[in-house]
Motif scaffolding. Structure first.
Motif, PDB file in Angstrom:
ATOM      1  N   PHE A   1      69.957 -19.096 -48.445  1.00  0.00           N
ATOM      2  CA  PHE A   1      69.887 -20.592 -48.554  1.00  0.00           C
ATOM      3  C   PHE A   1      70.062 -21.154 -47.204  1.00  0.00           C
ATOM      4  CE2 PHE A   1      72.399 -24.650 -48.882  1.00  0.00           C
ATOM      5  CZ  PHE A   1      71.418 -25.251 -49.381  1.00  0.00           C
ATOM      6  N   ASP A   2      70.919 -20.714 -46.364  1.00  0.00           N
ATOM      7  CA  ASP A   2      71.311 -21.363 -45.004  1.00  0.00           C
ATOM      8  C   ASP A   2      70.010 -21.117 -44.327  1.00  0.00           C
ATOM      9  OD1 ASP A   2      73.792 -22.271 -45.351  1.00  0.00           O
ATOM     10  OD2 ASP A   2      74.670 -20.667 -44.006  1.00  0.00           O
ATOM     11  N   THR A   3      69.371 -19.819 -44.281  1.00  0.00           N
ATOM     12  CA  THR A   3      68.389 -19.754 -43.362  1.00  0.00           C
ATOM     13  C   THR A   3      67.061 -20.519 -43.874  1.00  0.00           C
ATOM     14  OG1 THR A   3      68.985 -17.341 -43.431  1.00  0.00           O
ATOM     15  CG2 THR A   3      66.686 -17.742 -42.465  1.00  0.00           C
ATOM     16  N   ALA A   4      66.886 -20.651 -44.963  1.00  0.00           N
ATOM     17  CA  ALA A   4      65.794 -21.667 -45.506  1.00  0.00           C
ATOM     18  C   ALA A   4      66.001 -22.972 -45.106  1.00  0.00           C
ATOM     19  CB  ALA A   4      65.668 -21.465 -47.185  1.00  0.00           C
ATOM     20  N   VAL A   5      67.361 -23.409 -45.056  1.00  0.00           N
ATOM     21  CA  VAL A   5      67.445 -24.648 -44.700  1.00  0.00           C
ATOM     22  C   VAL A   5      67.260 -24.912 -43.318  1.00  0.00           C
ATOM     23  CG1 VAL A   5      69.472 -26.406 -44.467  1.00  0.00           C
ATOM     24  CG2 VAL A   5      69.235 -25.425 -46.315  1.00  0.00           C
ATOM     25  N   GLU A   6      67.663 -23.762 -42.249  1.00  0.00           N
ATOM     26  CA  GLU A   6      67.467 -23.923 -41.149  1.00  0.00           C
ATOM     27  C   GLU A   6      65.856 -24.071 -40.701  1.00  0.00           C
ATOM     28  OE1 GLU A   6      70.379 -21.501 -38.978  1.00  0.00           O
ATOM     29  OE2 GLU A   6      68.704 -20.924 -37.564  1.00  0.00           O
ATOM     30  N   GLU A   7      65.117 -23.320 -41.536  1.00  0.00           N
ATOM     31  CA  GLU A   7      63.524 -23.346 -41.242  1.00  0.00           C
ATOM     32  C   GLU A   7      62.883 -24.741 -41.448  1.00  0.00           C
ATOM     33  OE1 GLU A   7      63.472 -20.320 -39.110  1.00  0.00           O
ATOM     34  OE2 GLU A   7      61.471 -20.952 -39.774  1.00  0.00           O
ATOM     35  N   ALA A   8      63.638 -24.958 -42.882  1.00  0.00           N
ATOM     36  CA  ALA A   8      62.915 -26.349 -43.318  1.00  0.00           C
ATOM     37  C   ALA A   8      63.139 -27.649 -42.388  1.00  0.00           C
ATOM     38  CB  ALA A   8      63.871 -26.606 -44.840  1.00  0.00           C
ATOM     39  N   GLN A   9      64.478 -27.416 -41.490  1.00  0.00           N
ATOM     40  CA  GLN A   9      64.782 -28.220 -40.674  1.00  0.00           C
ATOM     41  C   GLN A   9      63.681 -28.452 -39.343  1.00  0.00           C
ATOM     42  OE1 GLN A   9      68.881 -29.194 -38.023  1.00  0.00           O
ATOM     43  NE2 GLN A   9      68.215 -27.241 -38.748  1.00  0.00           N
ATOM     44  N   ARG A  10      63.148 -27.196 -39.250  1.00  0.00           N
ATOM     45  CA  ARG A  10      62.218 -27.333 -38.238  1.00  0.00           C
ATOM     46  C   ARG A  10      60.874 -28.010 -38.570  1.00  0.00           C
ATOM     47  NH1 ARG A  10      64.308 -22.995 -35.222  1.00  0.00           N
ATOM     48  NH2 ARG A  10      64.933 -21.231 -36.554  1.00  0.00           N
ATOM     49  N   ALA A  11      60.645 -27.957 -39.907  1.00  0.00           N
ATOM     50  CA  ALA A  11      59.548 -28.546 -40.238  1.00  0.00           C
ATOM     51  C   ALA A  11      59.694 -30.159 -40.378  1.00  0.00           C
ATOM     52  CB  ALA A  11      59.135 -28.221 -41.799  1.00  0.00           C
ATOM     53  N   ILE A  12      60.940 -30.505 -40.670  1.00  0.00           N
ATOM     54  CA  ILE A  12      61.242 -31.897 -40.570  1.00  0.00           C
ATOM     55  C   ILE A  12      61.253 -32.570 -39.137  1.00  0.00           C
ATOM     56  CG2 ILE A  12      63.190 -33.668 -40.722  1.00  0.00           C
ATOM     57  CD1 ILE A  12      64.019 -32.061 -43.322  1.00  0.00           C
ATOM     58  N   ASN A  13      61.707 -31.516 -38.187  1.00  0.00           N
ATOM     59  CA  ASN A  13      61.514 -31.736 -36.774  1.00  0.00           C
ATOM     60  C   ASN A  13      60.363 -31.986 -36.389  1.00  0.00           C
ATOM     61  OD1 ASN A  13      62.149 -30.711 -33.589  1.00  0.00           O
ATOM     62  ND2 ASN A  13      63.259 -32.585 -34.463  1.00  0.00           N
ATOM     63  N   SER A  14      59.028 -31.602 -36.773  1.00  0.00           N
ATOM     64  CA  SER A  14      58.188 -31.398 -36.566  1.00  0.00           C
ATOM     65  C   SER A  14      57.365 -32.810 -36.751  1.00  0.00           C
ATOM     66  CB  SER A  14      56.950 -30.256 -36.788  1.00  0.00           C
ATOM     67  OG  SER A  14      57.419 -29.243 -36.372  1.00  0.00           O
ATOM     68  N   ALA A  15      57.623 -32.901 -38.156  1.00  0.00           N
ATOM     69  CA  ALA A  15      57.262 -34.472 -39.010  1.00  0.00           C
ATOM     70  C   ALA A  15      57.779 -35.527 -38.092  1.00  0.00           C
ATOM     71  CB  ALA A  15      57.662 -34.364 -40.347  1.00  0.00           C
ATOM     72  N   TYR A  16      59.008 -35.386 -37.625  1.00  0.00           N
ATOM     73  CA  TYR A  16      59.548 -36.389 -36.985  1.00  0.00           C
ATOM     74  C   TYR A  16      58.723 -36.792 -35.716  1.00  0.00           C
ATOM     75  CZ  TYR A  16      62.910 -39.248 -34.272  1.00  0.00           C
ATOM     76  OH  TYR A  16      63.607 -39.883 -33.402  1.00  0.00           O
ATOM     77  N   ILE A  17      58.569 -35.369 -34.988  1.00  0.00           N
ATOM     78  CA  ILE A  17      58.050 -35.541 -33.522  1.00  0.00           C
ATOM     79  C   ILE A  17      56.483 -36.322 -33.915  1.00  0.00           C
ATOM     80  CG2 ILE A  17      56.985 -34.347 -31.531  1.00  0.00           C
ATOM     81  CD1 ILE A  17      59.387 -32.460 -31.912  1.00  0.00           C
ATOM     82  N   GLU A  18      55.805 -35.932 -34.757  1.00  0.00           N
ATOM     83  CA  GLU A  18      54.649 -36.508 -35.195  1.00  0.00           C
ATOM     84  C   GLU A  18      54.585 -38.025 -35.460  1.00  0.00           C
ATOM     85  OE1 GLU A  18      51.547 -35.432 -35.107  1.00  0.00           O
ATOM     86  OE2 GLU A  18      51.921 -33.340 -34.664  1.00  0.00           O
ATOM     87  N   ALA A  19      55.388 -38.216 -36.374  1.00  0.00           N
ATOM     88  CA  ALA A  19      55.546 -39.574 -36.768  1.00  0.00           C
ATOM     89  C   ALA A  19      56.088 -40.703 -35.656  1.00  0.00           C
ATOM     90  CB  ALA A  19      56.606 -39.914 -38.069  1.00  0.00           C
ATOM     91  N   ARG A  20      57.021 -40.064 -34.726  1.00  0.00           N
ATOM     92  CA  ARG A  20      57.509 -40.884 -33.651  1.00  0.00           C
ATOM     93  C   ARG A  20      56.649 -41.262 -32.576  1.00  0.00           C
ATOM     94  NH1 ARG A  20      59.855 -43.832 -30.983  1.00  0.00           N
ATOM     95  NH2 ARG A  20      61.858 -43.829 -30.006  1.00  0.00           N
ATOM     96  N   SER A  21      55.519 -40.208 -32.592  1.00  0.00           N
ATOM     97  CA  SER A  21      54.629 -40.445 -31.612  1.00  0.00           C
ATOM     98  C   SER A  21      53.406 -41.100 -32.027  1.00  0.00           C
ATOM     99  CB  SER A  21      54.155 -39.148 -30.966  1.00  0.00           C
ATOM    100  OG  SER A  21      55.493 -38.050 -30.662  1.00  0.00           O
ATOM    101  N   ALA A  22      53.171 -41.297 -33.268  1.00  0.00           N
ATOM    102  CA  ALA A  22      52.006 -41.832 -33.722  1.00  0.00           C
ATOM    103  C   ALA A  22      52.325 -43.402 -33.984  1.00  0.00           C
ATOM    104  CB  ALA A  22      51.608 -41.446 -35.165  1.00  0.00           C
ATOM    105  N   TYR A  23      51.086 -44.253 -33.941  1.00  0.00           N
ATOM    106  CA  TYR A  23      51.408 -45.741 -34.306  1.00  0.00           C
ATOM    107  C   TYR A  23      51.475 -45.725 -35.742  1.00  0.00           C
ATOM    108  CZ  TYR A  23      49.979 -50.628 -35.064  1.00  0.00           C
ATOM    109  OH  TYR A  23      49.943 -51.920 -35.490  1.00  0.00           O
ATOM    110  N   HIS A  24      52.457 -46.440 -36.397  1.00  0.00           N
ATOM    111  CA  HIS A  24      52.814 -46.393 -37.478  1.00  0.00           C
ATOM    112  C   HIS A  24      52.882 -45.055 -38.235  1.00  0.00           C
ATOM    113  CE1 HIS A  24      51.953 -51.105 -37.932  1.00  0.00           C
ATOM    114  NE2 HIS A  24      53.019 -50.709 -37.437  1.00  0.00           N
ATOM    115  N   GLY A  25      53.364 -44.079 -37.666  1.00  0.00           N
ATOM    116  CA  GLY A  25      53.516 -42.727 -38.049  1.00  0.00           C
ATOM    117  C   GLY A  25      54.454 -42.599 -39.367  1.00  0.00           C
ATOM    118  N   ILE A  26      53.812 -41.918 -40.280  1.00  0.00           N
ATOM    119  CA  ILE A  26      54.632 -41.412 -41.431  1.00  0.00           C
ATOM    120  C   ILE A  26      54.687 -39.823 -41.652  1.00  0.00           C
ATOM    121  CG2 ILE A  26      54.987 -41.604 -44.076  1.00  0.00           C
ATOM    122  CD1 ILE A  26      53.825 -44.386 -43.854  1.00  0.00           C
TER     123      ILE A  26
END
Ligand SMILES: Nc1ncnc2c1ncn2[C@@H]1O[C@H](COP(=O)(O)OP(=O)(O)OP(=O)(O)O)[C@@H](O)[C@H]1O
Ligand SMILES: O=P(O)(O)OC[C@H]1O[C@](O)(CO)[C@@H](O)[C@@H]1O
Ligand SMILES: [Mg+2]
Length: 451
Positions: free
Chosen positions: A235-260
């Motif tokens: 579980f811990d490892t899966a959460v850690e990996e999932a966090q990477r996906a969230i981080n990528s989504a955040y970077i994409e959204a933050r860098s786009a105009y009206h990014g979601i």
């Protein structure tokens, strides 16, 4: 839980006490866990059913002491190690740490002096399918002993299962026929809730046939949905990996105009991965889990909230658990080979709904959808899971040698214990939406009720 009479002598070369810093007289200290040692299951006394996360049996929330067996090596053991044939099987989906547990089970069996250790390939199917041969992990060949250490030494460095996994498979009676034919004395079963139900059925059938077989489970699942225990390995490892996906989504959204950024995470019937990954990343504005129903449309719906986030903040990140919002989707009724319902795709559905919504209101929105699927579970265990796997794997072997069967080796309230399998297969554990953790998550995301 079955407990056989035990009278064989356990030997372990490193069992001699060396410490002189404690006050236990040397002749009394032996490093073993006493059969009467117990750990306390519940450690919070709720004063009222209205307390956050309260689990009460009556309106006064009466305190019920529940003691469970402490895990670890016993002075007296039930089996003669020389005569033991031990088998390991890994079932269900993949999970980080499977190889760590296999490795520790083999090492510990070897320490006891077991010479005949085999792996059953591809889950319960390996007991039945023609052409699937058991894998010797340690055996006597003439005068040569196949060294288990050489074989499994490095398997923890990779994800997956050294033995292979599968869903579905033979009937319990066929598995036990195979256990009988192979003359297996100890069966170590690594898996999630389905596997535990299977392990329990095997244990019952062995008792019915009066077979002296120890069936010991080790709880594995990235979903963390097995009740009564602090967490399952992986579980811990899966959460850690999932966090990477969230981080990528955040970077994409933050860098786009009206990014979601939209991320869908695994969890067949519970939202633990989504909740913990949202909490640990700190980058999520909306976390949706199956335990909490929500509306997408309408004044209080998710889409309206996203509109506000885009207006006020300029971008946002949504994390949705795969089992969330199933009531909003068409259900095919299909099941997998183990009988688990095949879920409809909430991620794709939300992606479409968000697109349509923003188009409809004439506001630009740039949606980036990430579905990391198997990436969160195909990786090797992180440090905390590796330690958990080590302890659980070793304790599984100690439990079998102590003569237990129908148990699972797990962690409760930070203590390592054996629980009867029957107690952990009642229903999947789910996020308590009245509990503190979910409320911490809501505080972190700042999301309102979507109803
Ligand atoms: N009620 C049951 N009785 C006996 N065997 C079962 C039962 N449920 C599942 N099994 C068997 O247990 C094995 C694993 O079950 P399942 O595929 O549900 O995975 P799991 O152990 O729950 O792990 P995961 O967390 O990956 O879903 C399968 O081979 C399945 O046939
Ligand atoms: O596609 P598979 O291998 O059947 O497994 C998918 C399921 O297994 C899990 O990874 C573990 O139960 C779930 O999170 C997921 O729904
Ligand atoms: Mg399951």
């Amino acid at each position: 839980m079955q407990h056989f009479l035990s009278n064989a002598t356990y030997y372990h070369s490193a069992r001699t006490p060396t410490g002189d810093e404690d006050s236990t007289p040397m002749d009394m200290w032996n490093g073993y866990v006493n059969n009467d040692d117990r750990a306390l299951m519940k450690v919070i006394k709720y004063s009222s059913p209205t307390s956050a996360g309260a689990e009460c049996i009556d309106p006064d929330c009466s305190w019920v002491e529940q003691w469970v067996h402490r895990a670890g090596p016993r002075k007296d053991i039930y089996y003669e190690p020389n005569e033991v044939k031990a088998a390991i099987v890994t079932c269900g989906g993949l999970c980080p740490g499977l190889n760590d547990v296999i490795r520790q089970v083999v090492f510990t069996l070897e320490t006891y002096g077991v010479k005949n250790i085999v792996g059953i390939p591809f889950g319960f199917r390996g007991f039945f399918e023609k052409g699937l041969k058991e894998m010797p992990l340690r055996f006597h060949f003439g005068n040569t002993i196949q060294l288990s250490r050489n074989l499994v030494e490095n398997i923890n460095l990779a994800g997956g299962s050294f033995l292979g996994v599968s869903r579905g498979g033979p009937k319990t009676s066929e598995i036990v026929d195979s256990i009988q034919a192979r003359r297996i004395d100890m069966l170590f079963v690594l898996g999630g809730n389905g596997t535990h139900a299977g392990a329990n059925a095997i244990h019952d059938e062995c008792r019915k046939r009066k077979l002296k077989v120890s069936v010991v489970a080790v709880p594995k699942t990235i979903d963390n949905d097995i009740p009564l225990m602090d967490k399952t390995f992986g579980f811990d490892t899966a959460v850690e990996e999932a966090q990477r996906a969230i981080n990528s989504a955040y970077i994409e959204a933050r860098s786009a105009y009206h990014g979601i950024g939209l991320v869908k995470l695994m969890g067949r019937s519970s939202g633990f991965i989504a909740m913990h990954a949202s909490l640990s990343s700190g980058q999520v504005d909306v976390c949706l889990i199956p335990e909490v129903s929500f509306a997408l449309d309408g004044e209080y719906g998710v889409l309206q909230h996203l509109e506000q986030l885009i207006k006020n903040k300029g971008f946002c990140v949504v994390c949705v658990a795969e089992a969330a919002g199933q009531e909003l989707l068409q259900n095919s009724g299909a099941t997998d080979a183990s009988g688990n319902a095949i879920l409809s795709d909430i991620g794709v559905h939300m992606q479409q709904k968000i697109k349509t919504h923003f188009k409809g209101i004439g506001v630009h929105a740039d949606i980036k959808y990430i579905d990391p699927t198997y990436m969160v579970r195909a990786c090797r265990a992180n440090a905390s899971d590796a330690i958990l796997c080590t302890v659980l794997g070793q304790n599984a072997v100690h439990g079998a040698f102590a003569g237990f069967s129908g148990i699972t080796s797990c962690i409760c309230n930070t203590h390592y214990v054996y629980l009867p399998v029957t107690q952990v297969i009642t229903a999947p554990k789910r996020v308590n939406h009245k509990g503190r953790m979910w409320h911490r998550c809501l505080t972190s995301t700042g999301q309102p009720d979507f109803r």
